[in-house]
Design an enzyme around this catalytic site. Structure first.
Site, PDB file in Angstrom:
ATOM      1  N   PRO A   1       1.081  -0.594   0.108  1.00 49.30           N
ATOM      2  CA  PRO A   1      -0.094  -0.078   0.388  1.00 49.30           C
ATOM      3  C   PRO A   1       0.699   0.715  -0.335  1.00 49.30           C
ATOM      4  CG  PRO A   1      -0.508  -0.869   1.910  1.00 49.30           C
ATOM      5  CD  PRO A   1       0.795  -1.405   1.815  1.00 49.30           C
TER       6      PRO A   1
ATOM      7  N   ASP B   1       5.720   2.382   2.190  1.00 47.14           N
ATOM      8  CA  ASP B   1       4.960   0.650   2.823  1.00 47.14           C
ATOM      9  C   ASP B   1       4.258   1.670   4.051  1.00 47.14           C
ATOM     10  OD1 ASP B   1       4.103  -1.168   3.522  1.00 47.14           O
ATOM     11  OD2 ASP B   1       5.510  -2.136   2.610  1.00 47.14           O
ATOM     12  N   HIS B   2       3.152   1.905   4.077  1.00 48.31           N
ATOM     13  CA  HIS B   2       1.993   2.317   4.608  1.00 48.31           C
ATOM     14  C   HIS B   2       1.656   0.873   5.780  1.00 48.31           C
ATOM     15  CE1 HIS B   2      -0.465   4.624   7.261  1.00 48.31           C
ATOM     16  NE2 HIS B   2      -0.952   5.547   6.224  1.00 48.31           N
ATOM     17  N   ARG B   3       2.109  -0.111   5.134  1.00 46.22           N
ATOM     18  CA  ARG B   3       2.074  -1.040   6.537  1.00 46.22           C
ATOM     19  C   ARG B   3       3.451  -1.198   7.181  1.00 46.22           C
ATOM     20  NH1 ARG B   3       2.984  -6.507   2.784  1.00 46.22           N
ATOM     21  NH2 ARG B   3       5.067  -4.825   2.148  1.00 46.22           N
TER      22      ARG B   3
ATOM     23  N   VAL C   1       5.485   1.833   7.742  1.00 45.39           N
ATOM     24  CA  VAL C   1       5.494   3.374   8.174  1.00 45.39           C
ATOM     25  C   VAL C   1       4.021   4.134   8.330  1.00 45.39           C
ATOM     26  CG1 VAL C   1       6.441   5.620   7.441  1.00 45.39           C
ATOM     27  CG2 VAL C   1       8.097   3.838   6.878  1.00 45.39           C
TER      28      VAL C   1
END
Ligand code: CAO
Length: 546
Positions: A342, A518-520, A522
Site C-alpha cells: 500500500p 509502505d503504509h504497512r 510506516v
C-alpha cells in the site's frame, strides 16, 4: 481390418428408448467401457459403454432416435473379437431395478429380502433400514457421495449415495419414498452388499413380508470381455435420476459425475446442455475451458482483470519487438511492489539555494578531482542521516507479516536509466562516506550500469532508493517502492520559485521531492517527520556534518 457392428445391449426393457447423447464421433478411437451413446427412458438414463476397444467407423444412430435391444449403434473397426453381446445379468442389474415397476428385472441378489429390513413399523408408518443392494461385486467399495441427509423427504429413485469401485461409480437409488431418519454411513466409508445405508421412515408401509427389496441402480462394469460371467463391459451403467437434495440437484450420469470429480468441478455450477439439462462430459470440458480462459484474463489468479490483448494492426502499422530480459524483470518487480504494497506518496519542495551556492563553489575542486558533483551526493548523504535518525525507514517487513528487520547499515540504491532498462546499483555505508566519495561512486556505478558492467552483488542489500529525474524534468512523480525496502525518494527538477520570506518574495531554488512509503511499515506521521528532517538537512547543509 475387421469391422464389428455394436448393437444396443439388453437394457432391461423391450420398449424403445431415446438416444439422448452420442458420446463418440467417426474416427474416434475408443477403449473398452468408453461411453458410446446415452439412452434415456422415462425412468432412467443409461450410458452404453463400448464392449471393446477399436476405432469408430460409422455411427448408425442419431440423437432423438428410438432404439431397442439389438439395434445397431455403430460400426467399430479393429475391434477385438470380444463379447460384443451384452451380459444379460449385468444389464438387468444395471438397467432394470430403478423402480419397483420392474421387479422381474431384478437380479436374484437384489431380491434378497435382507436388503430391506423393516423395523419399528407403526400403523401409519414404519422405519426401514435400507441396505446396499447387489452391486455386481462382493468386494467392498467406497462411498464417494452421500446425497441425502436426516430429515430429508426422498422419492423413490432418488439417489441416496454414490459408490465407487476401481472400475465404476454407481448411484444407489432409494427403493421407495420416505423420510430419511438416520444415516448409517458417511463419505469415505467402505461398504459391500447388505451394508446399511440409512433408516427410512416409510408412510403406510405394507407388512414386512410385502416390503419390496432395494435394488441397485448401477452395476460395476467388468474390466474385460474375458470375464463374461461378470457384469460385462457392455453392460449399461444406469445414470442418475434427478435427486431432491439441493446440493445434488443435478442431472448427470455416473461417468460424468466421476469425470467432474476428477476435474474437481462442482456439477451444480454447470448448465447441462443435454435433454432436461442433463450435464454431459462436453459441458464439463467447456466449463473448464471457460475457467482457464477467465483465469488467463485475470492477473495470476488474483481475480484482477487483465488488460485485454488488442490487435493494434487494425488501427495502423505496428512494429512488435520483444522485451529485453531487464525490462521484463523490472516490469515484474514493479508489478509485484504495486500489487503488494500500500503506497502513500508525500510531496515537499525543499529550498536548496544554499546547497546550490555551495555546490557552485566546488566547481574548481571538482575539476581538479575529476569528479562531477550534482545535487545527488547531497541527497544521498541527507537521506542516510534521515534513515539513521528514523530507523522505521531503514527497515524491511519480513514475509511472515509478524516481524520487521531494522537494519544497522545504511546502503542506498540509485535508480539508473540505461539504454537497456532501469538498474539500481547500491552504494554501501552512505552514512560513512564523504560527499566527494559519494559523487565519485555515483559516477562510477552509473557508468558501470550504462556499460552493463554491474555485478549482481552491486545491486543487492539496499535499504532505501533514490530515483532522480532531476536532470530530465517534471514537477513531481510517485516512485514505486523497491521492495522489500519500505520507502523511496523521488527527485524532480529544481526550479527557481518566488518564496515569501516574511517581507518579500525572494527567488529560491526549490527542489521537488516525493517520498513513497509502505503504509504497512510506516505511518503518515512517521513519514512527515522523516521528510521534514530530510528537508531541514538539505536546506541547511551545515547540518549534514553535525
Ligand atoms: N534538478 C535540476 N538539475 C539537476 C537535478 C535536479 N534535481 N539533478 C541533476 N541535475 C543536473 C545536474 O546538476 C547536471 O547538470 P550539469 O551538467 O549542468 O552539472 C545534469 O542535471 C545532469 O546530471 P546527471 O544525470 O549527470 O547526474 P545526476 O547525479 O543528477 O544523476 C543518475 C545520475 C545516474 C541518477 C542519472 O544519470 C540517471 O540515470 N537518472 C535517471 C534515473 C531514473 O531513470 N529514474 C527513474 C526511475 S523510475 O522509472
Amino acid at each position: 481390418m475387421s469391422k464389428q457392428t455394436i448393437p444396443v445391449p439388453d437394457i432391461g426393457t423391450t420398449d424403445p428408448v431415446e438416444v439422448i447423447e452420442i458420446s463418440v464421433k467417426v474416427g474416434d478411437t475408443v477403449k473398452a467401457e468408453d461411453s458410446l451413446i446415452v439412452l434415456e427412458s422415462d425412468k432412467a438414463s443409461m450410458e452404453i459403454p463400448s464392449p471393446t476397444a477399436g476405432k469408430i467407423a460409422e455411427i448408425r444412430v442419431k440423437v432423438g432416435d428410438k432404439v431397442k435391444q439389438g439395434d445397431a449403434i455403430l460400426v467399430m473397426e479393429g475391434a477385438a473379437e470380444a463379447s460384443v453381446a451384452p451380459a444379460p445379468e449385468a444389464v438387468k442389474a444395471a438397467a432394470a431395478p430403478k423402480t419397483e415397476s420392474a421387479p422381474k428385472e431384478s437380479t436374484p441378489a437384489a431380491e434378497k429380502p435382507a436388503e430391506s429390513k423393516p423395523a419399528a413399523a407403526t400403523a401409519a408408518s414404519s422405519i426401514e433400514t435400507i441396505n446396499v443392494p447387489d452391486i455386481g461385486s462382493s468386494e467392498k467399495v467406497d462411498v464417494i457421495e452421500v446425497n441425502v441427509k436426516p430429515g430429508q423427504q426422498i422419492a423413490e429413485g432418488d439417489t441416496m449415495i454414490v459408490l465407487e469401485s476401481d472400475k465404476a461409480s454407481m448411484e444407489i437409488p432409494a427403493p421407495k419414498a420416505g423420510i430419511v431418519r438416520a444415516l448409517k454411513l458417511k463419505e469415505g466409508d467402505r461398504v459391500a452388499i447388505g451394508s446399511p445405508i440409512l433408516e427410512l421412515e416409510v408412510a403406510g408401509t405394507p407388512s414386512p413380508a410385502e416390503a419390496p427389496a432395494a435394488k441397485p441402480a448401477a452395476t460395476v462394469s467388468a474390466p474385460t470381455a474375458a470375464q463374461p460371467t461378470q457384469p460385462s463391459a457392455a453392460a449399461p451403467v444406469v445414470a442418475t435420476q434427478k435427486t431432491v437434495a439441493a446440493t445434488n440437484d443435478v442431472y448427470a450420469g455416473p461417468a460424468v459425475r466421476k469425470f467432474a470429480r476428477e476435474m474437481g468441478i462442482d456439477l451444480a455450477k454447470i448448465n447441462g446442455s443435454g435433454p432436461k439439462n442433463r450435464v454431459q462430459k462436453d459441458d464439463i470440458k467447456s466449463f473448464v475451458r471457460d475457467l482457464i480462459e477467465k483465469r488467463g484474463s485475470t492477473v495470476a489468479g488474483t481475480g484482477i482483470p487483465a488488460v485485454p490483448d488488442i490487435d493494434f494492426a487494425q488501427f495502423g502499422g505496428v512494429d512488435i519487438q520483444p522485451l529485453s530480459k531487464l525490462h521484463k524483470i523490472t516490469a515484474s518487480n514493479m508489478h509485484r511492489s504495486w500489487l503488494n504494497v500500500p503506497h502513500v506518496t508525500q510531496f515537499d519542495d525543499v529550498d536548496i539555494s544554499e546547497l546550490e551556492d555551495f555546490r557552485g563553489t566546488l566547481k574548481a575542486e571538482s575539476e581538479k578531482r575529476g569528479v562531477k558533483i550534482s545535487p545527488l551526493p547531497f541527497l544521498l548523504k541527507a537521506s542516510a542521516l534521515a534513515l539513521k535518525a528514523h530507523p522505521k525507514f531503514n527497515a524491511s517487513l519480513l514475509g511472515d507479516g509478524e516481524r520487521i528487520a531494522y537494519k544497522q547499515y545504511v546502503h542506498i540504491g540509485l535508480a539508473v536509466d540505461t539504454p537497456v532498462g532501469l538498474v539500481v546499483p547500491v552504494i554501501r555505508d552512505v552514512d560513512r562516506k564523504s560527499i566527494w566519495e559519494l559523487a565519485a561512486e555515483t559516477a562510477t556505478l552509473a557508468q558501470q550500469a550504462k556499460d552493463r558492467k554491474l555485478k549482481p552483488s552491486d545491486m543487492q542489500g539496499g535499504c532505501f532508493t533514490i530515483s532522480s529525474l532531476g536532470s530530465i524534468g517534471g514537477l513531481g512523480f510517485t516512485p514505486i517502492i523497491n521492495t522489500p525496502e519500505v520507502a523511496i525518494l523521488g527527485v524532480s527538477k529544481l526550479t527557481v520559485k518566488p518564496v515569501w520570506d516574511g517581507k518579500n518574495f525572494v527567488p529560491r531554488k526549490m527542489l521537488p521531492l516525493s517520498l513513497s512509503y509502505d503504509h504497512r511499515a510506516v505511518n503518515g506521521a512517521d513519514a512527515g517527520r522523516f521528510f521534514t528532517y530530510l528537508n531541514e538537512l538539505l536546506s541547511d547543509i551545515r547540518r549534514l556534518v553535525l
